[in-house]
Design an enzyme around this catalytic site. Sequence first.
Site, PDB file in Angstrom:
ATOM      1  N   TYR A   1      15.985  29.335   8.671  1.00 30.96           N
ATOM      2  CA  TYR A   1      14.941  30.132   8.998  1.00 30.96           C
ATOM      3  C   TYR A   1      14.675  30.179  10.495  1.00 30.96           C
ATOM      4  CZ  TYR A   1      13.234  29.927   4.385  1.00 30.96           C
ATOM      5  OH  TYR A   1      12.996  30.300   3.000  1.00 30.96           O
TER       6      TYR A   1
ATOM      7  N   LYS B   1       0.880  -1.493  -0.006  1.00 28.77           N
ATOM      8  CA  LYS B   1      -0.003   0.157  -0.043  1.00 28.77           C
ATOM      9  C   LYS B   1       0.890   1.264  -0.014  1.00 28.77           C
ATOM     10  CE  LYS B   1      -0.296  -0.381   4.976  1.00 28.77           C
ATOM     11  NZ  LYS B   1      -0.951  -0.317   6.180  1.00 28.77           N
TER      12      LYS B   1
HETATM   13  C1  LIG Z   1      -0.304  -1.725   6.715  1.00 34.25           C
HETATM   14  C2  LIG Z   1      -0.862  -3.001   7.156  1.00 34.25           C
HETATM   15  C3  LIG Z   1      -0.072  -4.107   7.459  1.00 34.25           C
HETATM   16  C4  LIG Z   1       1.501  -4.057   7.315  1.00 34.25           C
HETATM   17  O1  LIG Z   1       1.877  -3.784   8.543  1.00 34.25           O
HETATM   18  P1  LIG Z   1       3.551  -3.480   8.929  1.00 34.25           P
HETATM   19  O2  LIG Z   1       3.652  -3.140  10.398  1.00 34.25           O
HETATM   20  O3  LIG Z   1       4.134  -2.694   7.840  1.00 34.25           O
HETATM   21  O4  LIG Z   1       3.736  -4.927   8.484  1.00 34.25           O
HETATM   22  C5  LIG Z   1      -0.696  -5.236   7.840  1.00 34.25           C
HETATM   23  N1  LIG Z   1      -2.165  -5.221   7.742  1.00 34.25           N
HETATM   24  C6  LIG Z   1      -2.735  -4.162   7.489  1.00 34.25           C
HETATM   25  C7  LIG Z   1      -4.454  -4.257   7.551  1.00 34.25           C
HETATM   26  C8  LIG Z   1      -2.220  -2.961   7.283  1.00 34.25           C
HETATM   27  O5  LIG Z   1      -3.103  -1.907   6.981  1.00 34.25           O
END
Ligand SMILES: *Cc1c(COP(=O)(O)O)cnc(C)c1O
Length: 356
Positions: free
Chosen positions: A252, A35
Amino acid sequence: MTRPIVATINQKSLKHNLSIVRSLAPKSKIWSVIKANAYGHGINNIWCLSDTDGFALLSIEEAIMLREHGWQKPILLLEGFFCPEDLYLIDRYSLITTIHSQWQIQALENIVLLKPISVYLKINSGMNRLGFNYKCFQKLWNKLSSLNNIRDITLMMHFGNAENKTEIIKSYHHIQNLISGLNCNCCVSNSACVLWHPEVHYDWVRVGILLYGASPSGNYSDIININLKPVMTLSSKIIGIQKLKKGESIGYGYTYYAKQPQRIGVVACGYADGYPRHAPTGTPVIVDNKITQLLGSVSMDMITVDLTNCPQSNIGSHVELWGNKLKIDYVAKAASTISYELMCALTSRVPIKIIC
Ligand SMILES: *Cc1c(COP(=O)(O)O)cnc(C)c1O
């Protein structure tokens, strides 16, 4: 010459990390979580993970893109579908969808599909984001099992505090109760569970951050012994040098004053590249293989770093913001955030170089 900032994506390291995950969860199939544009690494740059058992993501458009690229193994939509019409695409492209709300079950009941689909029934483990109360599980299971549109059902959970042994043990007992007597696959483990809770690995694990070579806890020390390799290295160069007199300031807001004469390097990297604007003075940076620190505030296109211990460094010197040598967990910690956010925040103006 183009601006020297670059994000290097090392596909060998990505593949290596997948093999480490396999050895940590040898009995489970692996959802590689891609994702958020593969946690900022670029969804088009992760094809080398072809050994994975499936890809998990949020957007149906990206899922379709994977299919059009020829990916035939499973694809899981982690947040399910957002409107009933999405089910036609889920059917057509053979996607697996999460179900977390009643309206989705109604939609599945009312629609006519070409073939039954596989679903992940999401149970709320206490995080109170998505999912049904575990007390409804049996009823929902019966309901879904009775629908012609459903091929099979997997129990899905996601833990809000997966480092906590007590929480996981409690959930483990819940899960065992829920699935007893049912022929039900389970998928509840994220990276933290893969590392620390083998009792909940079950049939499939969903792994994101470990694949990209960072720690789910935010502490690099927690993964130092498992030999993961950073996949993304963000690097740039020094494009300017300043010599501060005692009492002069920099950047800044003049948040940093030199306590003695001090040599400063100006680096072509700023928050418009995805470097965290809140990183304070003292955030680690590597210049010419030497660890040094950020000084003053982060600008849109530049940061300023201490060259006191890097007398040889000059314009053109190599700077690593995070990656191979400087673990992203350390930078994230210094900036009061987590590696996940830094990776995802990489912006589109940063060119990507692939190592394969
Ligand atoms: C993002 C996500 C994961 C992965 O999590 P990590 O900590 O990066 O392994 C697993 N399950 C769901 C539902 C997620 O949204």
